[in-house]
Design a protein around this motif. Structure first.
Motif, short mmCIF file in Angstrom:
data_model
loop_
_atom_site.label_atom_id
_atom_site.label_comp_id
_atom_site.label_asym_id
_atom_site.label_seq_id
_atom_site.Cartn_x
_atom_site.Cartn_y
_atom_site.Cartn_z
N ILE A 1 0.83 -1.21 0.00
CA ILE A 1 0.00 0.00 0.00
C ILE A 1 0.87 1.26 0.00
O ILE A 1 0.59 2.22 -0.73
CB ILE A 1 -0.98 -0.01 1.19
CG1 ILE A 1 -2.02 -1.12 0.98
CG2 ILE A 1 -1.64 1.35 1.37
CD1 ILE A 1 -2.85 -1.41 2.21
N SER A 2 1.93 1.24 0.78
CA SER A 2 2.82 2.39 0.86
C SER A 2 3.46 2.70 -0.49
O SER A 2 3.48 3.85 -0.93
CB SER A 2 3.90 2.14 1.91
OG SER A 2 4.83 3.20 1.92
N LYS A 3 3.97 1.67 -1.15
CA LYS A 3 4.62 1.88 -2.45
C LYS A 3 3.62 2.34 -3.51
O LYS A 3 3.92 3.21 -4.33
CB LYS A 3 5.30 0.60 -2.91
CG LYS A 3 6.49 0.18 -2.07
CD LYS A 3 7.65 1.11 -2.23
CE LYS A 3 8.93 0.56 -1.65
NZ LYS A 3 9.17 0.91 -0.27
N SER B 1 0.95 4.01 -2.90
CA SER B 1 0.60 5.39 -2.53
C SER B 1 1.66 6.37 -3.03
O SER B 1 1.33 7.47 -3.49
CB SER B 1 0.42 5.50 -1.02
OG SER B 1 -0.67 4.71 -0.59
N LEU C 1 1.10 6.76 -6.68
CA LEU C 1 -0.04 7.64 -6.91
C LEU C 1 0.38 9.11 -6.78
O LEU C 1 0.00 9.95 -7.61
CB LEU C 1 -1.17 7.31 -5.94
CG LEU C 1 -2.45 8.13 -6.05
CD1 LEU C 1 -3.07 8.01 -7.43
CD2 LEU C 1 -3.44 7.69 -4.98
N LYS C 2 1.17 9.42 -5.78
CA LYS C 2 1.66 10.80 -5.62
C LYS C 2 2.51 11.22 -6.81
O LYS C 2 2.41 12.35 -7.29
CB LYS C 2 2.48 10.92 -4.32
CG LYS C 2 1.64 10.85 -3.08
CD LYS C 2 2.50 10.93 -1.84
CE LYS C 2 1.65 10.80 -0.59
NZ LYS C 2 2.45 10.87 0.63
N ASN D 1 -3.69 6.60 -12.76
CA ASN D 1 -4.18 7.15 -11.49
C ASN D 1 -5.39 6.34 -10.98
O ASN D 1 -5.43 5.93 -9.82
CB ASN D 1 -4.56 8.61 -11.69
CG ASN D 1 -4.84 9.34 -10.40
OD1 ASN D 1 -3.95 9.96 -9.83
ND2 ASN D 1 -6.07 9.29 -9.92
N LEU E 1 -4.40 2.86 -9.83
CA LEU E 1 -3.71 2.92 -8.53
C LEU E 1 -4.69 3.09 -7.39
O LEU E 1 -4.61 2.40 -6.37
CB LEU E 1 -2.67 4.05 -8.52
CG LEU E 1 -1.38 3.77 -9.25
CD1 LEU E 1 -0.60 5.06 -9.51
CD2 LEU E 1 -0.53 2.77 -8.46
N VAL E 2 -5.63 4.03 -7.55
CA VAL E 2 -6.64 4.26 -6.51
C VAL E 2 -7.42 2.97 -6.25
O VAL E 2 -7.63 2.58 -5.10
CB VAL E 2 -7.59 5.42 -6.90
CG1 VAL E 2 -8.80 5.47 -5.98
CG2 VAL E 2 -6.83 6.75 -6.86
N ILE F 1 -5.22 0.30 -4.42
CA ILE F 1 -5.02 0.66 -3.01
C ILE F 1 -6.29 0.36 -2.22
O ILE F 1 -6.24 -0.25 -1.14
CB ILE F 1 -4.59 2.13 -2.88
CG1 ILE F 1 -3.18 2.33 -3.45
CG2 ILE F 1 -4.66 2.58 -1.42
CD1 ILE F 1 -2.79 3.78 -3.66
N LYS F 2 -7.44 0.78 -2.74
CA LYS F 2 -8.71 0.54 -2.05
C LYS F 2 -8.99 -0.95 -1.90
O LYS F 2 -9.43 -1.40 -0.84
CB LYS F 2 -9.87 1.21 -2.81
CG LYS F 2 -9.95 2.70 -2.64
CD LYS F 2 -11.14 3.27 -3.38
CE LYS F 2 -11.23 4.77 -3.20
NZ LYS F 2 -12.36 5.35 -3.94
N LYS G 1 -6.69 -2.45 0.77
CA LYS G 1 -7.14 -2.04 2.11
C LYS G 1 -8.40 -2.80 2.52
O LYS G 1 -8.52 -3.23 3.66
CB LYS G 1 -7.40 -0.54 2.15
CG LYS G 1 -6.13 0.29 2.18
CD LYS G 1 -6.43 1.77 2.23
CE LYS G 1 -5.18 2.60 2.34
NZ LYS G 1 -5.46 4.05 2.39
#
Length: 122
Positions: A62-64, A66, A69-70, A104, A107-108, A111-112, A115
């Motif tokens: 998740i961190s990577k 994220s 995504l940034k 983008n 990625l969202v 991540i969702k 999680k």
């Protein structure tokens, strides 16, 4: 690697290739500062996605993603500046921003999903 992850990695590589090609074009147009920033952020997206798949834990994954995504959002910022300063035209912007938008969204979603899956295992 799941199907969505394969698509995510493939799209991020396609995006990075387009960024590298745009960087070359922009250097020919005499733009060096924004294009270098775009090159860094645009190629970093796929690198972070690749690292996520080799993550040591779900949290690392998740961190990577994220971070990726940034970097994707930063790339879109540089693209906006490039069009507003007339270094790229509307067609160039629309085309590459569409790719950035797709990465983008993937990625969202990834991540969702991760999680959500972590939450169901607790």
């Amino acid at each position: 690697m799941a199907m969505r992850e394969n698509i995510l990695l493939a799209k991020s590589i396609e995006f990075a290739v387009r960024i590298v090609n745009l960087y070359s074009i922009l250097k020919g147009r005499g733009e060096y500062i924004m294009s270098k920033q775009l090159m860094r952020s645009g190629t970093s997206v796929g690198a972070n996605i690749t690292e996520a798949f080799d993550g040591q834990s779900d949290a690392d994954f998740i961190s990577k993603l994220s971070i990726a995504l940034k970097e994707c959002k930063e790339s879109r910022y540089w693209l906006m500046l490039l069009i507003r300063t007339n270094y790229i035209n509307q067609g160039e912007y629309d085309s590459i921003d569409k790719d950035a938008s797709e990465v983008n969204a993937l990625l969202v979603s990834a991540i969702k999903t991760k999680k959500k899956n972590i939450g169901t295992r607790i």
